[in-house]
Design a protein around this motif. Structure first.
Motif, PDB file in Angstrom:
ATOM      1  N   VAL A   5      -4.961  -2.706   7.480  1.00 28.58           N
ATOM      2  CA  VAL A   5      -5.497  -3.844   6.639  1.00 28.58           C
ATOM      3  C   VAL A   5      -4.254  -3.942   5.753  1.00 28.58           C
ATOM      4  CG1 VAL A   5      -7.100  -4.467   4.803  1.00 28.58           C
ATOM      5  CG2 VAL A   5      -7.694  -2.842   6.596  1.00 28.58           C
ATOM      6  N   THR A   6      -3.566  -5.224   5.677  1.00 25.00           N
ATOM      7  CA  THR A   6      -2.656  -5.534   4.799  1.00 25.00           C
ATOM      8  C   THR A   6      -3.407  -6.038   3.329  1.00 25.00           C
ATOM      9  OG1 THR A   6      -2.428  -7.997   5.370  1.00 25.00           O
ATOM     10  CG2 THR A   6      -1.238  -6.252   6.685  1.00 25.00           C
ATOM     11  N   GLY A   7      -2.758  -5.841   2.449  1.00 23.33           N
ATOM     12  CA  GLY A   7      -3.278  -6.263   1.103  1.00 23.33           C
ATOM     13  C   GLY A   7      -4.601  -5.528   0.553  1.00 23.33           C
ATOM     14  N   GLY A   8      -4.725  -4.277   1.004  1.00 24.76           N
ATOM     15  CA  GLY A   8      -5.676  -3.275   0.726  1.00 24.76           C
ATOM     16  C   GLY A   8      -5.969  -2.977  -0.816  1.00 24.76           C
ATOM     17  N   THR A   9      -4.751  -3.186  -1.493  1.00 22.11           N
ATOM     18  CA  THR A   9      -5.008  -2.810  -2.925  1.00 22.11           C
ATOM     19  C   THR A   9      -5.244  -4.007  -3.742  1.00 22.11           C
ATOM     20  OG1 THR A   9      -2.642  -3.341  -3.405  1.00 22.11           O
ATOM     21  CG2 THR A   9      -2.857  -0.964  -2.716  1.00 22.11           C
ATOM     22  N   GLY A  10      -5.395  -5.203  -3.012  1.00 26.84           N
ATOM     23  CA  GLY A  10      -5.730  -6.409  -3.874  1.00 26.84           C
ATOM     24  C   GLY A  10      -7.320  -6.357  -3.809  1.00 26.84           C
ATOM     25  N   PHE A  11      -7.595  -7.836  -4.348  1.00 30.35           N
ATOM     26  CA  PHE A  11      -9.023  -8.100  -4.763  1.00 30.35           C
ATOM     27  C   PHE A  11      -9.930  -8.239  -3.660  1.00 30.35           C
ATOM     28  CE2 PHE A  11     -11.816 -11.526  -6.396  1.00 30.35           C
ATOM     29  CZ  PHE A  11     -12.982 -10.456  -7.149  1.00 30.35           C
ATOM     30  N   GLY A  13      -8.597  -7.770  -0.253  1.00 32.39           N
ATOM     31  CA  GLY A  13      -8.479  -6.681   0.652  1.00 32.39           C
ATOM     32  C   GLY A  13      -9.103  -5.426   0.463  1.00 32.39           C
ATOM     33  N   SER A  14      -9.188  -5.095  -0.748  1.00 34.72           N
ATOM     34  CA  SER A  14      -9.713  -3.620  -1.220  1.00 34.72           C
ATOM     35  C   SER A  14     -11.231  -3.765  -0.891  1.00 34.72           C
ATOM     36  CB  SER A  14      -9.633  -3.340  -2.929  1.00 34.72           C
ATOM     37  OG  SER A  14     -10.336  -4.248  -3.378  1.00 34.72           O
ATOM     38  N   ALA A  15     -11.882  -5.076  -1.015  1.00 31.52           N
ATOM     39  CA  ALA A  15     -13.264  -5.237  -0.529  1.00 31.52           C
ATOM     40  C   ALA A  15     -13.405  -5.068   0.948  1.00 31.52           C
ATOM     41  CB  ALA A  15     -13.831  -6.530  -1.005  1.00 31.52           C
ATOM     42  N   VAL A  16     -12.414  -5.618   1.579  1.00 31.67           N
ATOM     43  CA  VAL A  16     -12.591  -5.529   3.305  1.00 31.67           C
ATOM     44  C   VAL A  16     -12.351  -3.884   3.450  1.00 31.67           C
ATOM     45  CG1 VAL A  16     -11.352  -5.966   5.526  1.00 31.67           C
ATOM     46  CG2 VAL A  16     -11.685  -7.488   3.663  1.00 31.67           C
ATOM     47  N   VAL A  17     -11.614  -3.282   2.853  1.00 32.29           N
ATOM     48  CA  VAL A  17     -11.429  -1.747   3.100  1.00 32.29           C
ATOM     49  C   VAL A  17     -12.724  -1.054   2.659  1.00 32.29           C
ATOM     50  CG1 VAL A  17     -10.143   0.266   2.132  1.00 32.29           C
ATOM     51  CG2 VAL A  17      -8.956  -1.854   2.569  1.00 32.29           C
ATOM     52  N   ARG A  18     -12.967  -1.319   1.545  1.00 35.27           N
ATOM     53  CA  ARG A  18     -14.559  -0.717   1.414  1.00 35.27           C
ATOM     54  C   ARG A  18     -15.484  -1.031   2.346  1.00 35.27           C
ATOM     55  NH1 ARG A  18     -15.033   1.347  -4.116  1.00 35.27           N
ATOM     56  NH2 ARG A  18     -13.030   1.199  -5.122  1.00 35.27           N
ATOM     57  N   PRO A  27      -9.502   3.024   7.712  1.00 33.98           N
ATOM     58  CA  PRO A  27      -8.298   2.154   8.107  1.00 33.98           C
ATOM     59  C   PRO A  27      -7.240   2.652   7.311  1.00 33.98           C
ATOM     60  CG  PRO A  27      -9.898   1.545   6.206  1.00 33.98           C
ATOM     61  CD  PRO A  27     -10.633   2.706   6.735  1.00 33.98           C
ATOM     62  N   ARG A  28      -6.065   2.092   8.023  1.00 31.77           N
ATOM     63  CA  ARG A  28      -4.738   2.329   7.601  1.00 31.77           C
ATOM     64  C   ARG A  28      -4.545   0.989   6.716  1.00 31.77           C
ATOM     65  NH1 ARG A  28      -0.657   2.417  12.172  1.00 31.77           N
ATOM     66  NH2 ARG A  28      -1.403   4.312  12.488  1.00 31.77           N
ATOM     67  N   CYS A  29      -3.717   1.414   5.609  1.00 28.52           N
ATOM     68  CA  CYS A  29      -3.662   0.325   4.522  1.00 28.52           C
ATOM     69  C   CYS A  29      -2.122   0.282   4.335  1.00 28.52           C
ATOM     70  CB  CYS A  29      -4.350   0.513   2.993  1.00 28.52           C
ATOM     71  SG  CYS A  29      -6.286   0.590   3.354  1.00 28.52           S
ATOM     72  N   LEU A  30      -1.568  -0.864   4.476  1.00 29.15           N
ATOM     73  CA  LEU A  30      -0.280  -1.320   4.017  1.00 29.15           C
ATOM     74  C   LEU A  30      -0.291  -1.568   2.461  1.00 29.15           C
ATOM     75  CD1 LEU A  30       2.647  -1.847   5.175  1.00 29.15           C
ATOM     76  CD2 LEU A  30       2.154  -4.377   4.967  1.00 29.15           C
ATOM     77  N   VAL A  31       0.423  -0.732   1.950  1.00 30.37           N
ATOM     78  CA  VAL A  31       0.531  -0.744   0.411  1.00 30.37           C
ATOM     79  C   VAL A  31       2.032  -0.889  -0.216  1.00 30.37           C
ATOM     80  CG1 VAL A  31      -1.552   0.740  -0.125  1.00 30.37           C
ATOM     81  CG2 VAL A  31       0.456   1.740  -0.103  1.00 30.37           C
ATOM     82  N   ARG A  32       2.236  -1.672  -1.031  1.00 27.83           N
ATOM     83  CA  ARG A  32       3.632  -2.049  -1.574  1.00 27.83           C
ATOM     84  C   ARG A  32       4.036  -0.850  -2.489  1.00 27.83           C
ATOM     85  NH1 ARG A  32       4.115  -5.959  -4.781  1.00 27.83           N
ATOM     86  NH2 ARG A  32       1.866  -6.394  -5.051  1.00 27.83           N
ATOM     87  N   ARG A  33       5.381  -0.627  -2.567  1.00 26.58           N
ATOM     88  CA  ARG A  33       5.913   0.235  -3.471  1.00 26.58           C
ATOM     89  C   ARG A  33       5.742  -0.292  -4.980  1.00 26.58           C
ATOM     90  NH1 ARG A  33      11.820   2.490  -2.785  1.00 26.58           N
ATOM     91  NH2 ARG A  33      10.756   3.517  -0.975  1.00 26.58           N
ATOM     92  N   SER A  35       2.694  -0.644  -6.250  1.00 23.44           N
ATOM     93  CA  SER A  35       1.567  -1.492  -6.542  1.00 23.44           C
ATOM     94  C   SER A  35       0.448  -0.652  -7.094  1.00 23.44           C
ATOM     95  CB  SER A  35       1.103  -1.928  -5.254  1.00 23.44           C
ATOM     96  OG  SER A  35       0.800  -1.182  -4.338  1.00 23.44           O
ATOM     97  N   ASP A  36      -0.405  -1.425  -7.612  1.00 26.24           N
ATOM     98  CA  ASP A  36      -1.529  -0.706  -8.258  1.00 26.24           C
ATOM     99  C   ASP A  36      -2.475  -0.214  -7.420  1.00 26.24           C
ATOM    100  OD1 ASP A  36      -3.967   0.041  -9.876  1.00 26.24           O
ATOM    101  OD2 ASP A  36      -3.733  -1.453 -11.281  1.00 26.24           O
ATOM    102  N   HIS A  37      -2.620   0.952  -7.224  1.00 26.95           N
ATOM    103  CA  HIS A  37      -3.534   1.697  -6.158  1.00 26.95           C
ATOM    104  C   HIS A  37      -5.010   1.738  -6.685  1.00 26.95           C
ATOM    105  CE1 HIS A  37      -0.065   3.266  -3.517  1.00 26.95           C
ATOM    106  NE2 HIS A  37       0.164   2.131  -4.008  1.00 26.95           N
ATOM    107  N   ARG A  38      -5.531   1.621  -7.847  1.00 26.13           N
ATOM    108  CA  ARG A  38      -6.672   2.003  -8.347  1.00 26.13           C
ATOM    109  C   ARG A  38      -7.752   1.458  -7.320  1.00 26.13           C
ATOM    110  NH1 ARG A  38      -7.201  -0.936 -14.402  1.00 26.13           N
ATOM    111  NH2 ARG A  38      -5.493  -2.146 -13.223  1.00 26.13           N
ATOM    112  N   ASN A  39      -7.586   0.513  -6.617  1.00 29.27           N
ATOM    113  CA  ASN A  39      -8.922  -0.280  -5.768  1.00 29.27           C
ATOM    114  C   ASN A  39      -8.984   0.809  -4.489  1.00 29.27           C
ATOM    115  OD1 ASN A  39     -10.001  -2.225  -7.198  1.00 29.27           O
ATOM    116  ND2 ASN A  39      -8.456  -3.679  -6.517  1.00 29.27           N
ATOM    117  N   LEU A  40      -7.825   1.691  -4.303  1.00 29.46           N
ATOM    118  CA  LEU A  40      -8.149   2.520  -3.278  1.00 29.46           C
ATOM    119  C   LEU A  40      -8.420   3.983  -3.642  1.00 29.46           C
ATOM    120  CD1 LEU A  40      -5.159   1.399  -0.973  1.00 29.46           C
ATOM    121  CD2 LEU A  40      -7.589   0.638  -0.801  1.00 29.46           C
ATOM    122  N   ASP A  41      -8.603   4.102  -4.808  1.00 33.60           N
ATOM    123  CA  ASP A  41      -8.712   5.583  -5.247  1.00 33.60           C
ATOM    124  C   ASP A  41     -10.043   5.965  -4.853  1.00 33.60           C
ATOM    125  OD1 ASP A  41      -6.540   5.717  -6.709  1.00 33.60           O
ATOM    126  OD2 ASP A  41      -7.432   5.240  -8.608  1.00 33.60           O
ATOM    127  N   GLY A  42     -10.132   7.421  -4.316  1.00 32.21           N
ATOM    128  CA  GLY A  42     -11.442   8.025  -3.860  1.00 32.21           C
ATOM    129  C   GLY A  42     -11.769   7.655  -2.357  1.00 32.21           C
TER     130      GLY A  42
END
Length: 330
Positions: A5-11, A13-18, A27-33, A35-42
């Motif tokens: 999933v690209t954009g997994g930290t975003g609005f 994208g994180s909903a798709v990951v969840r 899922p494997r998430c592509l994250v930019r150096r 970037s805000d990772h709060r949406n992927l915490d836990g």
């Protein structure tokens, strides 16, 4: 099976990951150096560092993946340097799709936007078949998404890219950490800071319904087809009043004509460029887009994917509730 999933930290994208995690996937998430990772915490995911502008990092992320959800995009109504958005959204998408072809990815869900669709006559809802061309695209964001979708379609025709295209409308809901341009609007209305508005309309959809639509497109979508993932068509004034009511804030009452606002928009953009590039509250492209209601139909997704979005007011309620809980409205 590896799902990238690209954009997994975003609005979105994180909903798709969840949604994927809820189904037992990791899922494997592509994250930019940086970037805000709060949406992927836990969440139980595999995070890999990379960027759409870095081909080497994309190749490493795609390696071994069987499924790709390409959700990442630069989503801003106004940018100081348009070429940076084109480089990310268009060249980055082309690079990623070519890598997916070479590495044997079996199914791709590409996140486009209703921004690339045409506008139906007399305010009727547009759909996947409404005529449109590049010259109809207002602003660099719409142009970039139109050109990116064209790259996906070209690779489908020429190389058999196994991609399904989804076109979300206006996602609203929890976890809009950035926030998105729409999230900024919701925040301002919840604070009672929108005294007036331009008469237009939007198609509002809960972000979690958009995510569910992505998974439905993966499971049931036909390669080469695209599906509008929308919700409910509402006038902008109605949206702003609903948000204000959720917080007991003053609702906007004054409806403004567009034309007298253009000099203010040009001035706001000039100041934004001088002040370092922060997106102004009023933009020329935003006023141009407001000329016609942005209404859309999700009938095809309902019929072919079993897509069933909830009422728009639930999306607004969940967005305001999340912003309040996260401290954005303190």
């Amino acid at each position: 099976m590896t799902i990238l999933v690209t954009g997994g930290t975003g609005f979105v994208g994180s909903a798709v990951v969840r949604a994927l995690v809820a189904r037992g996937e990791r899922p494997r998430c592509l994250v930019r150096r940086g970037s805000d990772h709060r949406n992927l915490d836990g969440l139980d995911i595999e995070a890999v560092e990379g960027d759409l502008t870095d081909g080497e990092s994309l190749a490493a992320a795609v390696k071994g993946a069987k499924v790709l959800f390409h959700v990442a995009a630069d989503y801003r109504i106004w940018v100081r340097r348009p070429e940076t958005m084109l480089h990310t959204n268009v060249a980055g998408t082309r690079r990623l799709m070519e890598l997916a072809l070479r590495q044997g990815v079996e199914k791709i869900v590409y996140t486009s936007s209703v921004a690339v669709l045409g506008k139906a006559a007399a305010g009727a809802p547009a759909d996947e078949e409404t005529p449109v061309c590049l010259d109809d695209m207002i602003g660099v964001y719409k142009r970039s998404k139109f050109l990116a979708e064209e790259e996906v379609r070209r690779l489908q025709r020429q190389a058999g890219l196994p991609a399904v295209i989804v076109n979300p409308s206006t996602p609203i809901g929890p976890r809009d950490v950035k926030p998105t341009p729409t999230g900024h609007m919701v925040l301002a209305a919840a604070r009672g800071r929108i005294p007036a508005f331009v008469d237009t309309g939007l198609n509002v959809v809960h972000v979690d319904d958009v995510a569910a639509g992505h998974l439905a497109a993966y499971e049931k979508g036909e390669t080469g087809q695209r599906y509008v993932l929308g919700g409910e068509n509402l006038g902008l004034g109605e949206i702003l009043r609903e948000v204000a009511a959720l917080r007991g804030a003053p609702a906007p009452r004054l409806r403004l004509p567009r034309r007298p606002l253009f000099p203010l928009a040009y001035a706001a953009e000039t100041w934004a460029r001088m002040a370092g590039g922060r997106e102004p509250l009023l933009t020329v492209d935003g006023l141009k887009m407001a000329a016609k209601p942005m209404y859309f139909s999700s009938a095809k997704a309902r019929r072919c994917l079993g897509y069933h979005p909830r009422p728009a007011r639930e999306a607004l309620r969940d967005a305001v509730g999340w912003f309040e809980q996260a401290g954005y409205l303190a």
